[in-house]
Design an enzyme around this catalytic site. Structure first.
Site, short mmCIF file in Angstrom:
data_model
loop_
_atom_site.label_atom_id
_atom_site.label_comp_id
_atom_site.label_asym_id
_atom_site.label_seq_id
_atom_site.Cartn_x
_atom_site.Cartn_y
_atom_site.Cartn_z
N ASN A 9 53.25 37.63 20.12
CA ASN A 9 53.04 36.94 18.86
C ASN A 9 54.36 36.27 18.52
OD1 ASN A 9 52.64 36.05 16.27
ND2 ASN A 9 52.38 38.08 15.35
N TRP A 10 54.40 34.97 18.76
CA TRP A 10 55.66 34.24 18.54
C TRP A 10 55.99 34.08 17.07
CZ3 TRP A 10 55.66 29.42 22.35
CH2 TRP A 10 55.68 29.89 23.67
N LYS A 11 54.99 34.31 16.20
CA LYS A 11 55.18 34.07 14.76
C LYS A 11 55.67 32.63 14.57
CE LYS A 11 55.70 38.99 14.18
NZ LYS A 11 56.18 40.11 13.42
N HIS A 94 46.97 39.63 10.46
CA HIS A 94 48.32 40.18 10.65
C HIS A 94 48.88 40.61 9.29
CE1 HIS A 94 52.56 40.51 11.61
NE2 HIS A 94 52.18 40.66 12.87
N GLU A 96 51.64 40.19 8.01
CA GLU A 96 52.39 39.13 7.32
C GLU A 96 51.45 38.19 6.57
OE1 GLU A 96 54.68 38.01 10.76
OE2 GLU A 96 55.69 39.96 10.66
N GLU A 166 49.24 47.98 13.97
CA GLU A 166 50.63 47.61 13.73
C GLU A 166 51.09 48.24 12.43
OE1 GLU A 166 51.63 43.77 16.04
OE2 GLU A 166 51.03 43.20 14.03
N GLY A 172 59.33 44.50 13.30
CA GLY A 172 60.61 43.82 13.15
C GLY A 172 61.73 44.71 12.65
N SER A 211 57.81 46.71 17.03
CA SER A 211 59.04 47.02 17.76
C SER A 211 58.77 47.58 19.16
CB SER A 211 59.95 47.95 16.95
OG SER A 211 60.32 47.32 15.73
N GLY A 232 56.15 41.16 19.10
CA GLY A 232 56.79 40.11 18.31
C GLY A 232 58.10 39.68 18.94
N GLY A 233 59.20 40.20 18.42
CA GLY A 233 60.54 39.77 18.84
C GLY A 233 60.75 39.75 20.35
#
Ligand code: 13P
Length: 248
Positions: A9-11, A94, A96, A166, A172, A211, A232-233
């Site tokens: 997930n590049w966001k 998500h 977010e 999640e 993150g 994470s 993510g990251g």
């Protein structure tokens, strides 16, 4: 046996140049993955993914979709538009989007249905906040999130979704759920899926996200109900994303 899925997930990250380097790095290192692999990218980059990933083992998808098919909905992107650019997945609900855009359980359920109707595989995200976990609400919160989706879904469509657990406090933050903490929630989720369609529940992929990194992926991915990761990251660095794929 459920095939595992590692999805990035590049966001809201990337540029044409940075994406080209990242996708080249992934393609160069991926060989014949034992698992399914996907990247979920910002909508402006669907065309780039189609150009760069067609014929590769890497699928691509979006991070949200509209519940509407077309019309006067400024700023929205429909499932059919994602399909036009070869997307196979779309992230739905998500945390977010739930927290910054006020997406309710009911809206997430509606979006899940819209994704299926468009021929996309929704990756439905659920997860509790730190306060909810610390007050013993995890099962109630996550259960209500998945039940809202299941309530709006035909039993025959249960096998068309992917679920991603999640925990919000792990996203993150560098804090990861322990494999057992994640496994407990995944098992609860599968039990809920089974109330709607017992056969489908055994085949639905339930991903862990929060994470997940090369150094913790393996222990998470060996748990019986953890069928992959939503990354993510670590999905923004080819070496890290590839290392997680290799951990499967
Ligand atoms: P991180 O891997 O950066 O914690 O993000 C997880 C996530 O939100 C994936 O959807």
């Amino acid at each position: 046996m459920r095939r595992k899925l590692i999805a990035g997930n590049w966001k809201m990250n990337g540029s044409l140049a940075a994406n080209a380097a990242l996708l080249d790095g992934i393609k160069a290192g991926i060989n014949q993955p034992v698992c399914a692999v996907a990247v979920c990218v910002p909508a402006p980059y669907f065309a780039q993914c189609k150009a760069e990933l067609t014929g590769s083992p890497v699928a691509w998808g979006g991070q949200d979709l509209s519940v509407h098919e077309s019309g006067a909905y400024t700023g929205e992107v429909s499932g059919a538009m994602l399909r036009d650019f070869g997307c196979t997945y779309v992230i739905v609900g998500h945390s977010e989007r739930r927290s910054y855009h006020g997406e309710s359980n009911a809206l997430v359920a509606q979006k899940t249905g819209s994704a299926i109707k468009s021929g996309l595989t929704p990756i439905v995200c659920v997860g509790e906040s730190l306060a909810e976990r610390e007050s013993g609400q995890t099962d109630a919160v996550v259960g209500a999130q998945i039940d809202a989706v299941l309530g709006a879904l035909d039993a025959g469509d249960v096998n068309k979704i992917v679920v991603a657990y999640e925990p919000v406090w792990a996203i993150g933050t560098g804090k990861t759920a322990t494999p057992q903490m994640a496994q407990d929630v995944h098992a609860m989720l599968r039990t809920r899926l089974a109330t709607k369609n017992a056969a489908a529940a055994t085949s639905v992929q339930i991903l862990y996200g929060g994470s997940m990194k090369p150094d913790n992926a393996r222990e998470l991915l060996t748990m019986p109900d953890i069928d992959g990761g939503l990354i993510g990251g670590a999905s923004l660095k080819a070496a890290d994303f590839l290392a997680i794929i290799r951990a499967v």
